[in-house]
Design a protein around this motif. Sequence first.
Motif, PDB file in Angstrom:
ATOM      1  N   ASN A  11       0.850  -1.303   0.076  1.00  0.00           N
ATOM      2  CA  ASN A  11       0.014   0.038  -0.079  1.00  0.00           C
ATOM      3  C   ASN A  11       0.906   1.272   0.034  1.00  0.00           C
ATOM      4  O   ASN A  11       1.782   1.436   0.823  1.00  0.00           O
ATOM      5  N   ILE A  12       0.617   2.111  -0.881  1.00  0.00           N
ATOM      6  CA  ILE A  12       1.333   3.504  -1.142  1.00  0.00           C
ATOM      7  C   ILE A  12       0.609   4.519  -1.071  1.00  0.00           C
ATOM      8  O   ILE A  12      -0.726   4.450  -1.263  1.00  0.00           O
ATOM      9  N   SER A  13       1.208   5.737  -0.600  1.00  0.00           N
ATOM     10  CA  SER A  13       0.290   6.924  -0.610  1.00  0.00           C
ATOM     11  C   SER A  13       0.266   7.705  -1.969  1.00  0.00           C
ATOM     12  O   SER A  13       1.301   7.918  -2.412  1.00  0.00           O
ATOM     13  N   PRO A  14      -0.725   8.293  -2.386  1.00  0.00           N
ATOM     14  CA  PRO A  14      -0.805   9.021  -3.540  1.00  0.00           C
ATOM     15  C   PRO A  14      -0.352  10.558  -3.275  1.00  0.00           C
ATOM     16  O   PRO A  14       0.106  11.293  -4.103  1.00  0.00           O
ATOM     17  N   GLU A  46       2.421  13.843  -2.176  1.00  0.00           N
ATOM     18  CA  GLU A  46       3.694  14.299  -2.285  1.00  0.00           C
ATOM     19  C   GLU A  46       4.350  14.116  -1.014  1.00  0.00           C
ATOM     20  O   GLU A  46       5.652  13.938  -0.746  1.00  0.00           O
ATOM     21  N   ASN A  96       4.050  12.107   1.292  1.00  0.00           N
ATOM     22  CA  ASN A  96       4.625  10.791   1.724  1.00  0.00           C
ATOM     23  C   ASN A  96       5.496  10.196   0.561  1.00  0.00           C
ATOM     24  O   ASN A  96       5.541   8.838   0.809  1.00  0.00           O
ATOM     25  N   LEU A  97       6.368  11.161  -0.310  1.00  0.00           N
ATOM     26  CA  LEU A  97       7.054  10.514  -1.344  1.00  0.00           C
ATOM     27  C   LEU A  97       7.990   9.619  -1.011  1.00  0.00           C
ATOM     28  O   LEU A  97       8.393   8.568  -1.447  1.00  0.00           O
ATOM     29  N   GLU A 105       8.343   7.625   1.664  1.00  0.00           N
ATOM     30  CA  GLU A 105       7.812   6.504   2.135  1.00  0.00           C
ATOM     31  C   GLU A 105       7.429   5.766   1.020  1.00  0.00           C
ATOM     32  O   GLU A 105       7.568   4.472   1.042  1.00  0.00           O
ATOM     33  N   THR A 106       6.864   6.183  -0.039  1.00  0.00           N
ATOM     34  CA  THR A 106       6.317   5.489  -1.302  1.00  0.00           C
ATOM     35  C   THR A 106       7.431   4.709  -1.748  1.00  0.00           C
ATOM     36  O   THR A 106       7.304   3.585  -2.387  1.00  0.00           O
ATOM     37  N   SER A 154       8.868   1.955  -0.137  1.00  0.00           N
ATOM     38  CA  SER A 154       8.152   0.902  -0.199  1.00  0.00           C
ATOM     39  C   SER A 154       8.034   0.112  -1.298  1.00  0.00           C
ATOM     40  O   SER A 154       7.992  -1.116  -1.460  1.00  0.00           O
ATOM     41  N   LEU A 155       8.211   0.816  -2.491  1.00  0.00           N
ATOM     42  CA  LEU A 155       8.398   0.141  -3.966  1.00  0.00           C
ATOM     43  C   LEU A 155       9.495  -0.496  -3.986  1.00  0.00           C
ATOM     44  O   LEU A 155       9.830  -1.587  -4.555  1.00  0.00           O
TER      45      LEU A 155
END
Length: 239
Positions: free
Chosen positions: A181-184, A186, A188-189, A191-192, A195-196
């Motif tokens: 699960n990622i955040s849309p 900016e 939380n960029l 953390e995104t 995660s990827l």
Amino acid sequence: MLELYNDRLQDLFASQAGEAHGHTQSHGQARRVEIKRNRKGVVFAQGAETKEASSAQELYALFQQACANRHISATKMNMESSRSHLIVGIMVESRNLTNGSVSSGKLSLVDLAGSERAAKTGAKDHQLKEANSINKSLSALGDVISALSAELPHVPYRNSKLTQVMQDSLGGNAKTLMIVNISPTEYNLDETLTSLIYATRVKAITNNAQRNVESKEIAQLKEVIMKLRSGQSVEEEDV
């Protein structure tokens, strides 16, 4: 169904309903749960309560019952933040009515708590301790994933209870799917991206999964052994 809370495995079926919901106190005198592996390398939780379900509805009801006991609390990032990792082990057995063979398998569902930055979540005191425990176990999982994807001779499963519980899923006779699960936003960029990258490393792991099938005769012999161990009488036709 277990949760790994502050590096302690807790049985969610044995917990008092609602005790953990909205709070982060410990679960009273819970029984000790230990991680074990059988001869086939399948991980199981010794001391944890096991429930039977004969339908999807019964299984979902048990799932809801146990989830009500999971540790959650509000942070600046989430109104119902998971303060633990959730581990569900489902043992499935099916019998072929044509030839009598028995197929067995284990489905592990693991809800990983998200890594946290105290500056964003506002975590203090006990919440900060929870976040540190979550981040430490996720780091250990990352080390295992790196070792597996690089096919290193030593995989550090024993560095965390989380990786010990997931050992047969990550490196065993299993197929593994990770949903990230990622955040849309900016905001939380960072953390995104983290995660990827984490998920990309997981994709590099390859297992040689095989079906666990036993013949009709082996399945019958196991039933006889189970009856004898439980003190039941065995009829001649059973043998």
